[in-house]
Design an enzyme around this catalytic site. Structure first.
Site, PDB file in Angstrom:
ATOM      1  N   ARG A 186      -9.595   0.630   9.532  1.00  0.00           N
ATOM      2  CA  ARG A 186      -9.168  -0.753   9.780  1.00  0.00           C
ATOM      3  C   ARG A 186     -10.172  -1.516  10.629  1.00  0.00           C
ATOM      4  O   ARG A 186      -9.943  -2.691  10.923  1.00  0.00           O
ATOM      5  CB  ARG A 186      -7.831  -0.742  10.518  1.00  0.00           C
ATOM      6  N   ARG A 225      11.758  -5.823   4.966  1.00  0.00           N
ATOM      7  CA  ARG A 225      11.665  -4.396   4.629  1.00  0.00           C
ATOM      8  C   ARG A 225      12.636  -3.570   5.485  1.00  0.00           C
ATOM      9  O   ARG A 225      12.787  -3.807   6.674  1.00  0.00           O
ATOM     10  CB  ARG A 225      10.224  -3.954   4.901  1.00  0.00           C
ATOM     11  N   ARG A 233       0.299  -8.463  13.765  1.00  0.00           N
ATOM     12  CA  ARG A 233      -0.350  -7.464  12.890  1.00  0.00           C
ATOM     13  C   ARG A 233      -1.258  -8.151  11.883  1.00  0.00           C
ATOM     14  O   ARG A 233      -2.345  -7.669  11.584  1.00  0.00           O
ATOM     15  CB  ARG A 233       0.714  -6.632  12.151  1.00  0.00           C
ATOM     16  N   ARG A 239      12.079  -1.587  11.094  1.00  0.00           N
ATOM     17  CA  ARG A 239      11.056  -1.146  12.045  1.00  0.00           C
ATOM     18  C   ARG A 239      10.761  -2.241  13.058  1.00  0.00           C
ATOM     19  O   ARG A 239      10.664  -3.411  12.694  1.00  0.00           O
ATOM     20  CB  ARG A 239       9.764  -0.828  11.281  1.00  0.00           C
ATOM     21  N   LYS A 299       0.835  -1.217   0.000  1.00  0.00           N
ATOM     22  CA  LYS A 299       0.000   0.000   0.000  1.00  0.00           C
ATOM     23  C   LYS A 299       0.867   1.264   0.000  1.00  0.00           C
ATOM     24  O   LYS A 299       0.562   2.218  -0.693  1.00  0.00           O
ATOM     25  CB  LYS A 299      -0.938   0.015   1.222  1.00  0.00           C
TER      26      LYS A 299
HETATM   27  P1  AMP Z   1       0.818   0.566   9.191  1.00  0.00           P
HETATM   28  O1  AMP Z   1       2.139   1.133   8.845  1.00  0.00           O
HETATM   29  O2  AMP Z   1      -0.320   1.193   8.446  1.00  0.00           O
HETATM   30  O3  AMP Z   1       0.784  -0.941   9.113  1.00  0.00           O
HETATM   31  O4  AMP Z   1       0.531   0.944  10.736  1.00  0.00           O
HETATM   32  C1  AMP Z   1       1.454   0.616  11.760  1.00  0.00           C
HETATM   33  C2  AMP Z   1       0.725   0.474  13.077  1.00  0.00           C
HETATM   34  O5  AMP Z   1       0.042   1.701  13.403  1.00  0.00           O
HETATM   35  C3  AMP Z   1      -0.376  -0.586  13.106  1.00  0.00           C
HETATM   36  O6  AMP Z   1       0.138  -1.886  13.352  1.00  0.00           O
HETATM   37  C4  AMP Z   1      -1.257  -0.082  14.236  1.00  0.00           C
HETATM   38  O7  AMP Z   1      -0.690  -0.351  15.496  1.00  0.00           O
HETATM   39  C5  AMP Z   1      -1.215   1.438  14.019  1.00  0.00           C
HETATM   40  N1  AMP Z   1      -2.297   1.876  13.109  1.00  0.00           N
HETATM   41  C6  AMP Z   1      -2.136   2.464  11.895  1.00  0.00           C
HETATM   42  N2  AMP Z   1      -3.333   2.745  11.342  1.00  0.00           N
HETATM   43  C7  AMP Z   1      -4.268   2.311  12.217  1.00  0.00           C
HETATM   44  C8  AMP Z   1      -5.687   2.291  12.222  1.00  0.00           C
HETATM   45  N3  AMP Z   1      -6.405   2.778  11.188  1.00  0.00           N
HETATM   46  N4  AMP Z   1      -6.318   1.760  13.303  1.00  0.00           N
HETATM   47  C9  AMP Z   1      -5.634   1.279  14.348  1.00  0.00           C
HETATM   48  N5  AMP Z   1      -4.290   1.248  14.400  1.00  0.00           N
HETATM   49  C10 AMP Z   1      -3.600   1.759  13.354  1.00  0.00           C
END
Ligand code: AMP
Length: 236
Positions: free
Chosen positions: A107, A146, A190, A179, A13
């Site tokens: 989400r 990554r 996740r 990360r 994404k």
């Molecule tokens: P991402 O890089 O989008 O995978 O986000 C990294 C982390 O941020 C996720 O594993 C969640 O802990 C938090 N996070 C990001 N977006 C959301 C969301 N829309 N709802 C809840 N947690 C989020």
């Protein structure tokens, strides 16, 4: 044109967002990026989100929804001239942004419903949900390998896209980091959160008839070309 890029962690994404924002002049809204920035800057939001992110869990809805409202409301002014993005009026200032792309939000069903109310309030429409599909077995390898340049946001992969010099960003010269939440145990958590809390949104958007399913396998360019084909069917 307002889009939501949807898919499990590791479906690309972030990479596709970077193509989309420059090709279609969209504003990128990534809740994950916003949380990571807040963590780096040690803000209140970062403190609230840290423990959830460290475990690979979702940050509570109330925090995410407040954040998205704060981000989307001022942006709506910049793209408001676009009005109803399904409108046939094409007299849009080409210098202005032509919409937004949501990446990593919503989400959960509660987030999706709050987004609907917020968009109604701001008189904006979500035109399409682009659902990137990638085999589960491929996802873990993609995420665990990554490496990212935190400040500039450039993304590498130890196997599929290694930097010229190990551990250093080709473009910015920054050190590349792994990360914490890209480490294997956290990645599994996740993915669990995704299957349990996020996949119900597929049906939610399918019912609204704005879901477009896309094969997320192949090179980033191949995937982007599929996305452009889909967008050409509804571009407004
Ligand atoms: P991402 O890089 O989008 O995978 O986000 C990294 C982390 O941020 C996720 O594993 C969640 O802990 C938090 N996070 C990001 N977006 C959301 C969301 N829309 N709802 C809840 N947690 C989020």
């Amino acid at each position: 044109m307002n889009l939501l890029l949807f898919g499990a962690p590791g479906t690309g994404k972030g990479t596709q967002s970077s193509y989309l924002i420059s090709y279609y002049k969209l504003i990128h809204i990534s809740t994950g990026d916003l949380f990571r920035k807040a963590l780096r800057e040690n803000t209140e939001l970062g403190l609230q989100a840290r423990s959830y992110m460290d475990r690979g869990d979702l940050v509570p809805d109330s925090i995410v929804i407040a954040l998205i409202e704060e981000v989307l409301s001022p942006i709506s002014g910049r793209i408001k001239s676009f009005g109803d993005s399904r409108s046939t009026d094409k007299s849009v200032d080409i210098k202005s942004h032509k919409g937004f792309i949501l990446d990593g939000f919503p989400r959960t069903l509660a987030q999706a419903e709050s987004l609907d109310s917020l968009l109604d309030k701001l008189k904006l429409i979500l035109d399409a949900v682009l659902y990137l599909k990638v085999l589960k077995s491929v996802l873990v390898e993609r995420i665990v390998g990554r490496r990212v340049a935190e400040k500039s946001g450039y993304v590498y992969h130890v196997k599929f896209k290694p930097p010229r010099q190990e551990g250093i960003c080709d473009k910015s010269g920054e050190p590349l980091i792994h990360r914490n939440d890209d480490k294997e145990e956290i990645v599994k958590q996740r993915l669990k959160a995704y299957w349990k809390q996020t996949t119900p949104l597929i049906e939610y958007y399918r019912k609204k008839d704005i879901l477009f399913e896309l094969d997320g396998c192949g090179s980033p360019e191949e995937v982007f070309s599929r996305i452009k084909t889909v967008i050409s069917t509804f571009d407004c």
